[in-house]
Design an enzyme around this catalytic site. Structure first.
Site, PDB file in Angstrom:
ATOM      1  CB  SER A   1      -0.898   0.010   1.242  1.00 47.69           C
ATOM      2  OG  SER A   1      -0.091   0.190   2.399  1.00 47.69           O
TER       3      SER A   1
ATOM      4  CG  ASP B   1      -3.345  -3.111  -2.024  1.00 49.89           C
ATOM      5  OD1 ASP B   1      -4.199  -3.371  -2.890  1.00 49.89           O
ATOM      6  OD2 ASP B   1      -3.535  -3.303  -0.797  1.00 49.89           O
TER       7      ASP B   1
ATOM      8  N   GLY C   1     -10.208  -7.350   0.470  1.00 53.23           N
ATOM      9  CA  GLY C   1     -10.843  -7.602   1.767  1.00 53.23           C
ATOM     10  C   GLY C   1     -10.984  -9.075   2.085  1.00 53.23           C
ATOM     11  N   GLY C   2      -9.946  -9.861   1.758  1.00 52.89           N
ATOM     12  CA  GLY C   2     -10.010 -11.316   1.964  1.00 52.89           C
ATOM     13  C   GLY C   2     -10.122 -11.735   3.421  1.00 52.89           C
TER      14      GLY C   2
ATOM     15  CB  THR D   1      -6.847  -7.323   8.436  1.00 53.92           C
ATOM     16  OG1 THR D   1      -7.041  -6.125   7.677  1.00 53.92           O
ATOM     17  CG2 THR D   1      -7.086  -7.030   9.894  1.00 53.92           C
TER      18      THR D   1
HETATM   19  P1  13P Z   1      -7.966  -7.215   4.329  1.00 50.39           P
HETATM   20  O1  13P Z   1      -7.081  -6.405   5.187  1.00 50.39           O
HETATM   21  O2  13P Z   1      -9.395  -7.100   4.724  1.00 50.39           O
HETATM   22  O3  13P Z   1      -7.521  -8.641   4.231  1.00 50.39           O
HETATM   23  O4  13P Z   1      -7.905  -6.607   2.859  1.00 50.39           O
HETATM   24  C1  13P Z   1      -6.715  -6.629   2.123  1.00 50.39           C
HETATM   25  C2  13P Z   1      -6.842  -5.929   0.833  1.00 50.39           C
HETATM   26  O5  13P Z   1      -7.868  -5.959   0.189  1.00 50.39           O
HETATM   27  C3  13P Z   1      -5.682  -5.208   0.304  1.00 50.39           C
HETATM   28  O6  13P Z   1      -5.994  -4.439  -0.798  1.00 50.39           O
END
Ligand code: 13P
Length: 287
Positions: free
Chosen positions: A49, A84, A208-209, A232
């Site tokens: 990121s 990202d 958002g996995g 996360t």
């Molecule tokens: P999470 O932090 O919810 O796993 O999302 C990661 C993500 O989508 C990175 O772009």
């Protein structure tokens, strides 16, 4: 082996599995992910990121570290170094720094501006051999200061962005970054099916996995998702293992304060988490 993400994701789409994008924060994160990918003979995408890039002192540092580590560890599986949720400027910085893949996140811009900037960046990225991801319909939640409302993408807009020549596409389908709330309705498979129908063989990306139940992950893959981002959950795994080490007083025993010992349980926890996800996504043995 550092490569763009184009071929690995085309193969994943055709083979009905997904490649994991795991975000990196530092040397330990990077090493854990690379070693696990090599051990499992799996392709992998290292996500960076803009916030993490800044934390690591800049994209040049990140690219130099990843390239050198890939070489020193003798990594032979395909590895993509991917920006990202990149801004327009961030994309150019990463191209210059030697990333092999970028994401331009124009989802918060008026659609016409997203189209114009994505078009330009597709041309630049492809001239230099990088892969490029675009986004339609924002991913909910917050990641490193990038806040999205979390809306389902319009399949017609997805088709328009796909036609610009992007290599893979992130489309909101009710997914959010970070933990899902108790009352989360789950992924919108109707939206995903409609997007897949419009975009055909283009690999789709699920952001958002973290915290998406395994059955929903599998269904998403069956409906055309070929890249799944996890951030996360690795952070939680690192946090829990580090907490256990300190709460057990191990940092006070002998040379337990040595950072190489202090950070080891967290690094191992990341390896275990990445392994679990690669098995779930079906990318093991697919390098
Ligand atoms: P999470 O932090 O919810 O796993 O999302 C990661 C993500 O989508 C990175 O772009």
């Amino acid at each position: 082996m550092l490569v763009s993400a184009t071929e690995m994701l085309k193969k994943a789409k055709a083979g009905k599995y997904a490649v994991g994008q795991f975000n990196i924060n530092n040397l330990e994160w990077t090493k854990s992910i690379l070693l696990t990918a090599q051990e499992l003979n799996s392709p992998v995408i290292l996500g960076v990121s803009e916030g993490a890039g800044k934390y690591m002192t800049g994209f040049k540092t990140v690219a130099a570290m990843v390239k050198a580590m890939d070489e020193e560890l003798g990594i032979t599986v395909p590895v993509a170094l991917h920006l990202d949720h990149g801004s327009y400027d961030g994309c150019y910085k990463c191209i210059k720094a030697g990333f092999t893949s970028i994401m331009f996140d124009g989802s918060s811009l008026p659609f016409e501006e997203n189209v114009a900037k994505t078009t330009e960046l597709v041309n630049v990225a492809h001239q230099l051999g990088l892969s490029i991801e675009a986004e339609v319909g924002s991913i909910g939640g917050e990641e490193d200061g990038v806040i999205g409302a979390g809306e389902c993408a319009d399949p017609n807009e997805c088709k328009q962005i796909a036609d610009l020549g992007v290599d893979f596409l992130a489309a909101g389908i009710g997914n959010i970054h970070g933990a899902y709330p108790e009352n989360w309705a789950g992924l919108s498979f109707d939206t995903l099916a409609a997007i897949q129908e419009k975009t055909g063989i283009l690999p789709l990306v699920l952001h958002g996995g973290t915290g998406i139940p395994d059955d929903q992950i599998k269904k998403a893959i069956s409906l055309g998702v070929s890249k799944i981002n996890v951030n996360t959950e690795c952070q939680w795994a690192f946090q829990e293992a580090t907490r256990e080490y300190i709460e057990a007083g191990k940092d006070k025993e002998g040379k337990g304060f040595d950072p190489r010992k202090l950070l080891a349980p967290g690094a191992k926890a990341i390896q275990d988490k990445v392994k679990e996800k690669m098995e779930l996504f079906g990318s093991v043995g697919k390098a």
